[in-house]
Design a protein around this motif. Structure first.
Motif, PDB file in Angstrom:
ATOM      1  N   HIS A 101       0.753  -1.249   0.062  1.00 52.03           N
ATOM      2  CA  HIS A 101      -0.008  -0.010  -0.008  1.00 52.03           C
ATOM      3  C   HIS A 101       0.858   1.212  -0.028  1.00 52.03           C
ATOM      4  CE1 HIS A 101      -3.692  -2.318   0.909  1.00 52.03           C
ATOM      5  NE2 HIS A 101      -2.733  -2.804   1.632  1.00 52.03           N
ATOM      6  N   ASP A 143       1.474  14.167   1.569  1.00 52.44           N
ATOM      7  CA  ASP A 143      -0.067  14.149   2.063  1.00 52.44           C
ATOM      8  C   ASP A 143       0.075  14.652   3.518  1.00 52.44           C
ATOM      9  OD1 ASP A 143      -1.110  14.199  -0.283  1.00 52.44           O
ATOM     10  OD2 ASP A 143      -1.264  12.202  -0.287  1.00 52.44           O
ATOM     11  N   ASP A 179      -8.789   6.552   7.077  1.00 51.77           N
ATOM     12  CA  ASP A 179      -8.981   7.690   5.899  1.00 51.77           C
ATOM     13  C   ASP A 179      -7.766   8.624   5.712  1.00 51.77           C
ATOM     14  OD1 ASP A 179     -10.050   9.056   4.142  1.00 51.77           O
ATOM     15  OD2 ASP A 179     -11.592  10.085   5.601  1.00 51.77           O
ATOM     16  N   THR A 193      -5.077  14.054   1.973  1.00 50.29           N
ATOM     17  CA  THR A 193      -4.498  14.600   0.833  1.00 50.29           C
ATOM     18  C   THR A 193      -4.208  15.985   0.891  1.00 50.29           C
ATOM     19  OG1 THR A 193      -5.735  13.011  -0.494  1.00 50.29           O
ATOM     20  CG2 THR A 193      -4.949  14.899  -1.659  1.00 50.29           C
ATOM     21  N   ASN A 212      -9.811   8.474   0.340  1.00 54.64           N
ATOM     22  CA  ASN A 212      -8.535   7.528   0.244  1.00 54.64           C
ATOM     23  C   ASN A 212      -8.566   6.810   1.455  1.00 54.64           C
ATOM     24  OD1 ASN A 212      -6.511   6.141  -0.604  1.00 54.64           O
ATOM     25  ND2 ASN A 212      -5.271   8.013  -0.283  1.00 54.64           N
ATOM     26  N   ARG A 213      -8.998   5.613   1.512  1.00 54.24           N
ATOM     27  CA  ARG A 213      -8.952   4.698   2.662  1.00 54.24           C
ATOM     28  C   ARG A 213      -8.191   3.565   2.690  1.00 54.24           C
ATOM     29  NH1 ARG A 213     -14.278   6.727   2.071  1.00 54.24           N
ATOM     30  NH2 ARG A 213     -15.135   7.917   4.025  1.00 54.24           N
TER      31      ARG A 213
END
Length: 553
Positions: free
Chosen positions: A320, A326, A369, A372, A385-386
């Motif tokens: 991942h 971010d 979560d 960004t 985006n999780r």
């Protein structure tokens, strides 16, 4: 005798007709750090042996200046190459391999010679004899054919071949008491100011140690970078496998139609190394949950991260990817430097508590979560985006602070696998002229910035010192903490990057402060024959800079 007044370092000085920069420099030695090595008039650097021909202001540089330090290093190098030649003759091939913490690693390729303290003492003793004698280092301009003959006579076939590809009809060699050598870049006028250096046995050869620019009377500190050194030695082996160790041999692959083969071998070696690193992670899969990738600018970190993720998937590991960008704090909370400028490279520019909290939750298998960062507004957003990492899955983070434990202070050490990536080129111009790793990365960045970020070469060069200062503070001190090191340099890349970089460098005018660096890079790239990049595969790290990558970079 006719004289004229010139402003030198802020002081009006009466200059005699025919005076050299060296003549004038004698009265200004206390105004710079260490010995004066170089002069500047308008926006051009001048060797000290040159006559002062205009009335423009003159500035002298000591070794605190990067260009002047290069001159000092070249001066010490010619002391060393002459010493070896005088002691053991033309069959004693001495090679400057690479730089380690601003020191130069060298080897003498004489099979029966063992690099003992006695041998080093003989070399250093000769070098100090030359310094004590204050011998002149004279620039000699000659026909290319004559320079090639001298190179052959002195046992320097690498220079003979380099001059073969030279477009100009003349060559500048430097003479030291009857010994000739070639260096791309300026040299000191004499040996007398080259007093601070030392030779130290290291690996299969020796290190030339140089003075600290901030304390020019003492040697720069050296802490043995064993892991980085092993990567350079591995790269030396790669050069042998590919049959290319200098620019002339690289040019030869082009003229013989073998450039595509060189690309494929180099890329296969890269893929093999990435697979080996993935195997190392797999072997520690019972503990490792976070892979941290760090390296200096233009190392190809993004492409490397993507290729590593593919190799992890081959091993059945689901990665991942998480972007550290971010996790920037909101812009008004960004730390500032001593000039009041926001410092986005400071580790506190990242929201460390949030990062560590999110990592701990993901390691525990919780749904997280991810933020960004909006670079337009300077604020953090959440856009759905999780990530929920299952057991045996890996989190892959890429960013400049990855090797600094402060970044992930709340994550146990055994759960982290750290990777350092940099473009540590082993290709040299010739046996005595190494290619600067920093220059290679700068050329990469010039090409990428113009292609994809709308910045011209002058802008990129103008920001480069700030970039390298940040790397010296935030990356290089931690490189030996890495569990694995990946060298992203390719033997072939400068032949390809040349055609992209040269037009941008030529666009920099003589009145721009970046002109000095641009001129040096143009001369450097002039040694290479240009090559098309059509045979570079689309997953290559080089595609990150020239375009056409299959990854989102």
């Amino acid at each position: 005798m006719e004289t004229r007044q010139i402003n030198v370092m802020g002081k009006m000085v009466e200059i005699a007709e025919g005076a050299t920069f060296a003549d004038v420099a004698k009265d200004f030695s206390g105004m710079v750090n260490g010995p004066i090595m170089l002069a500047r008039q308008k926006n051009k650097l001048r060797e000290l042996h040159q006559k002062i021909r205009t009335c423009d202001d003159v500035t002298f540089y000591g070794i605190e200046n990067d260009e002047a330090m290069r001159v000092y290093r070249r001066g010490v190098l010619i002391l060393m190459t002459k010493a070896v030649y005088e002691l053991w003759g033309s069959e004693s091939l001495v090679v400057v391999e690479h730089s380690l913490q601003k020191n130069l690693y060298c080897e003498i390729r004489k099979p029966e010679m063992e690099m003992t303290e006695e041998v080093l003492a003989k070399i250093e003793g000769k070098m100090r004899e030359y310094v004590a004698a204050d011998l002149p280092i004279c620039k000699r301009t000659m026909r290319k054919e004559d320079a090639r003959e001298i190179a052959r006579r002195q046992g320097m076939p690498d220079k003979d071949e380099l001059f073969r590809y030279r477009r100009a009809s003349n060559v500048n060699l430097y003479e030291l008491d009857g010994f000739y050598d070639y260096f791309y870049g300026y040299m000191p006028p004499a040996t007398g100011n080259l007093k601070v250096f030392s030779l130290m046995a290291y690996e299969n050869g020796f290190l030339i140690r140089f003075p600290d620019p901030k304390q020019p009377e003492v040697l720069r500190e050296f802490s043995n970078p064993k892991k980085i050194s092993s990567v350079f030695l591995e790269q030396m082996h790669w050069c042998q496998l590919m049959g290319v160790k200098n620019v002339a041999e690289l040019n030869h692959t082009l003229t013989q139609g073998k450039f595509g083969d060189l690309i494929r071998i180099n890329e296969a070696l890269h893929e093999k190394k990435i697979a080996e690193i993935a195997d190392m992670i797999h072997q520690r899969l019972d503990k490792v949950r976070v892979v941290l990738i760090a390296g200096p600018s233009s190392s190809g970190k993004t492409s490397f991260a993507n290729r590593l993720c593919i190799q992890l998937q081959v091993l059945g590991i689901q990665p991942h990817k998480i972007s550290l960008d971010d996790y920037f704090v909101e812009r008004d909370k960004t730390p500032v430097d001593e000039n009041g400028k926001r410092n986005y490279e400071h580790i506190q520019a990242l929201d460390l508590p949030l990062l560590n909290d999110d990592l701990k939750k993901m390691i525990a298998g919780e749904l997280v979560d991810l933020p960004t960062y909006n670079f337009v507004t300077g604020k953090r957003e959440y856009n759905g985006n999780r990530i929920q990492a299952k057991k045996g899955e890996i989190l892959v983070l890429e960013g400049i602070h990855g090797l600094n434990d402060m970044l992930t202070s709340e994550i146990p050490a055994e759960q982290k696998f750290k990777i350092f990536i940099s473009a540590m080129t082993q290709l040299n111009v010739d046996d005595h002229n190494r290619i600067s790793t920093s220059d290679s990365r700068l050329i990469r960045r010039i090409v990428r910035d113009y292609q994809f970020r709308g910045r011209d070469a002058a802008t990129t060069i103008g920001q480069w010192n700030d970039v390298t200062d940040g790397e010296a503070e935030n990356i290089f001190p931690y490189q030996e903490n890495a569990d694995a090191i990946f060298n992203s340099a390719t033997i072939y890349e400068l032949s390809v990057l040349k055609q992209y970089a040269e037009p941008q460098l030529f666009a920099i005018g003589e009145d721009q402060p970046e002109y000095i660096t641009a001129k040096r890079l143009i001369k450097f790239l002039g040694y290479f024959l240009a090559a098309p990049g059509t045979e570079i595969p689309n997953n290559s790290l080089i595609k990150e800079f020239v375009g056409g990558s299959c990854f989102k970079v």
